[in-house]
Each structure stands twice: as C-alpha cells, then as structure tokens.
Design a protein around this motif. Sequence first.
Motif, PDB file in Angstrom:
ATOM      1  N   CYS A  15     -26.990 -16.427  44.551  1.00 31.13           N
ATOM      2  CA  CYS A  15     -27.664 -15.797  45.689  1.00 31.13           C
ATOM      3  C   CYS A  15     -29.169 -16.025  45.592  1.00 31.13           C
ATOM      4  CB  CYS A  15     -27.399 -14.295  45.733  1.00 31.13           C
ATOM      5  SG  CYS A  15     -25.681 -13.849  46.014  1.00 31.13           S
ATOM      6  N   LYS A  16     -29.788 -16.273  46.739  1.00 30.34           N
ATOM      7  CA  LYS A  16     -31.239 -16.415  46.801  1.00 30.34           C
ATOM      8  C   LYS A  16     -31.735 -15.921  48.145  1.00 30.34           C
ATOM      9  CE  LYS A  16     -35.313 -17.732  45.348  1.00 30.34           C
ATOM     10  NZ  LYS A  16     -35.975 -17.033  44.217  1.00 30.34           N
ATOM     11  N   LYS A  17     -32.746 -15.049  48.100  1.00 31.26           N
ATOM     12  CA  LYS A  17     -33.367 -14.528  49.313  1.00 31.26           C
ATOM     13  C   LYS A  17     -34.856 -14.820  49.296  1.00 31.26           C
ATOM     14  CE  LYS A  17     -30.264 -10.587  50.125  1.00 31.26           C
ATOM     15  NZ  LYS A  17     -30.209  -9.113  50.314  1.00 31.26           N
ATOM     16  N   ASP A  69     -31.605 -14.988  42.662  1.00 35.00           N
ATOM     17  CA  ASP A  69     -31.602 -13.530  42.546  1.00 35.00           C
ATOM     18  C   ASP A  69     -30.410 -13.048  41.736  1.00 35.00           C
ATOM     19  OD1 ASP A  69     -33.944 -13.139  44.146  1.00 35.00           O
ATOM     20  OD2 ASP A  69     -32.740 -13.634  45.896  1.00 35.00           O
ATOM     21  N   SER A  70     -29.325 -13.794  41.778  1.00 36.16           N
ATOM     22  CA  SER A  70     -28.144 -13.456  40.982  1.00 36.16           C
ATOM     23  C   SER A  70     -27.245 -14.674  40.897  1.00 36.16           C
ATOM     24  CB  SER A  70     -27.383 -12.273  41.605  1.00 36.16           C
ATOM     25  OG  SER A  70     -26.966 -12.583  42.914  1.00 36.16           O
ATOM     26  N   GLY A  71     -26.269 -14.571  40.018  1.00 37.95           N
ATOM     27  CA  GLY A  71     -25.332 -15.670  39.842  1.00 37.95           C
ATOM     28  C   GLY A  71     -25.522 -16.385  38.516  1.00 37.95           C
ATOM     29  N   SER A  72     -24.620 -17.309  38.219  1.00 41.11           N
ATOM     30  CA  SER A  72     -24.665 -18.040  36.954  1.00 41.11           C
ATOM     31  C   SER A  72     -24.420 -19.524  37.183  1.00 41.11           C
ATOM     32  CB  SER A  72     -23.614 -17.501  35.984  1.00 41.11           C
ATOM     33  OG  SER A  72     -22.309 -17.683  36.497  1.00 41.11           O
ATOM     34  N   CYS A 131     -32.281 -23.967  42.721  1.00 35.88           N
ATOM     35  CA  CYS A 131     -31.666 -22.879  41.968  1.00 35.88           C
ATOM     36  C   CYS A 131     -30.701 -23.418  40.915  1.00 35.88           C
ATOM     37  CB  CYS A 131     -30.925 -21.931  42.912  1.00 35.88           C
ATOM     38  SG  CYS A 131     -31.994 -20.855  43.896  1.00 35.88           S
ATOM     39  N   ILE A 132     -29.949 -24.444  41.269  1.00 35.83           N
ATOM     40  CA  ILE A 132     -29.036 -25.050  40.306  1.00 35.83           C
ATOM     41  C   ILE A 132     -29.815 -25.644  39.137  1.00 35.83           C
ATOM     42  CG2 ILE A 132     -27.443 -26.984  39.938  1.00 35.83           C
ATOM     43  CD1 ILE A 132     -26.391 -26.504  42.764  1.00 35.83           C
ATOM     44  N   GLY A 133     -30.907 -26.364  39.449  1.00 33.93           N
ATOM     45  CA  GLY A 133     -31.670 -27.059  38.413  1.00 33.93           C
ATOM     46  C   GLY A 133     -32.741 -26.243  37.739  1.00 33.93           C
ATOM     47  N   ILE A 154     -29.218 -18.445  50.321  1.00 29.08           N
ATOM     48  CA  ILE A 154     -27.938 -18.792  49.715  1.00 29.08           C
ATOM     49  C   ILE A 154     -27.212 -17.485  49.436  1.00 29.08           C
ATOM     50  CG2 ILE A 154     -26.761 -19.974  47.829  1.00 29.08           C
ATOM     51  CD1 ILE A 154     -28.425 -21.837  49.576  1.00 29.08           C
ATOM     52  N   GLY A 155     -26.010 -17.349  49.979  1.00 26.97           N
ATOM     53  CA  GLY A 155     -25.302 -16.073  49.867  1.00 26.97           C
ATOM     54  C   GLY A 155     -24.012 -16.166  49.084  1.00 26.97           C
ATOM     55  N   ASN A 156     -24.064 -15.750  47.826  1.00 27.74           N
ATOM     56  CA  ASN A 156     -22.863 -15.628  47.005  1.00 27.74           C
ATOM     57  C   ASN A 156     -22.068 -16.942  46.936  1.00 27.74           C
ATOM     58  OD1 ASN A 156     -21.454 -13.800  45.330  1.00 27.74           O
ATOM     59  ND2 ASN A 156     -19.838 -13.587  46.861  1.00 27.74           N
ATOM     60  N   ALA A 157     -22.766 -18.025  46.651  1.00 25.37           N
ATOM     61  CA  ALA A 157     -22.138 -19.351  46.640  1.00 25.37           C
ATOM     62  C   ALA A 157     -21.502 -19.655  45.291  1.00 25.37           C
ATOM     63  CB  ALA A 157     -23.174 -20.424  46.970  1.00 25.37           C
ATOM     64  N   SER A 158     -20.294 -20.211  45.344  1.00 28.27           N
ATOM     65  CA  SER A 158     -19.603 -20.663  44.133  1.00 28.27           C
ATOM     66  C   SER A 158     -19.034 -22.050  44.379  1.00 28.27           C
ATOM     67  CB  SER A 158     -18.464 -19.703  43.765  1.00 28.27           C
ATOM     68  OG  SER A 158     -18.956 -18.431  43.401  1.00 28.27           O
TER      69      SER A 158
END
Length: 232
Positions: free
Chosen positions: A9-11, A55-58, A47-49, A18-22
């Motif tokens: 997620c990114k705001k 804001d969240s996620g792995s 965000c990946i790199g 980006i909303g809760n992407a997997s």
Amino acid sequence: MKLLVRNLCKKYDEVTIIGNASYTFEQGRVYAVLGAAKSGKTTFLDCIGREATPDSGSIILDNGSKAKKADYSDFGFVTKEPLLMEYMTGREYVRYCLKLHDSGEEKIDEYFAMLGMGEDTLDMMIREYTFGEKQALQMIVIMAVNSPVILMDEPFVCNNKNAVKRFISSMKPEHIIIMTADSLESVREVSDEFLTINHGAVEGFTASALDDDNIQKRIESITTENGEEENA
C-alpha cells in the motif's frame, strides 16, 4: 527465484496510489506494468525496489533455498532520467559500481559491444553521452553487477529500442524483469505477463489472455484513463 509482493500500500496526501497489491514475480519472466499517465506505475516500481517506502506490505525475495526481505542491493534500476556520475568515463563508472557492490563479473568491453556502444564510448566522459547511451550504460552496470531483479521505468520511450530488446533477451533467463510502459503495444512482444494499475488496484494477465479481445480492449482502455497521482 521468486519475488513476493504482499499487501503493498502507498498513499500520497491521503490519496491511495497502490491499494493492498499482491503479486508473485518469477525468474525467467518479463512483467510489464501498464496504466494511465500518473496512475502510479513508477510508484509501484519504486516501492518494490525500495526507492520509496510503502505504507504497508512486504517484499520478499525467495531463491528457492532461502527467503529474505528484499533490500536495495537486490535490484538493478533503469530509470527514465539516468542519474550517473558524468565526470567519469563509461569504463570508470562500471568499475566503480562493481567495486561498490563487491560483486559481479567484469566483462566491460563485451557488455558495451552487446548493447551497440562503440569502443570510443568506453573512455568517453559520460557527460558527452547521448540520452540513449546513458540509458545503455545503466543496463551495462546491471549486467556487470548481476542484480537478481531488474526494474525498468518505461525503457522503450527512447531511440535505443534494439539495445533494450537485446538487454532483456540476455538477462531474462536468470533474472526477474519488471518494467513500466505507456502502452500495451510497446511491450507486448517482449513481455510474458501484464499488470494493470487502475485507481490503486493491481491486476495481472498472462500473454495468452490477450488472445481474448475483450481483455485486450480492457487493458488498452485502462492505459488511456486519467490517473490521480502527480508524481507517478
């Protein structure tokens, strides 16, 4: 090898980019990230790199025997606006990057030739390079350092398309390649899977799915919509 993106997620200013992407990215495949202008394609890549902090996620890199949190050193970047040390020659810059990463294999002359860079560019100051040559130098560094995951921001928006294709073809078998694009047509030939970003939602399609005219038209319509992000 797999790159596992989970619940990313990114705001920006309370706007969800980006909303809760997997998604799961696999070695030996090329992924094209598509979306309208300012939809968040570059933010997703950043965000990946680890160029931007989600804001969240792995983001986990799994080489088959060990899984770990991916870090900056796992990624090679080809950016839209190359940021290079222009007071160095091309050869000096590649050697500098090899020393910085303490890894990779020094085949500088071979890499330059593979991407159509003349012998004169090896010892030419980077500030004298054309835009296409600067982009090629980014790819040469990635080949030398041998980063497992390659991130490319709109690599085909240039006059150096043949070099980009040669780079992708050479690196694809042993790496994961994720790139953004401004149109489906520009990357269809070289991509195995296509991701769309539409109002924060990320969805994936295989190349075979494009045989369905409805899916192809849907992807094309997403790339022409107006996005909301100002710095994507």
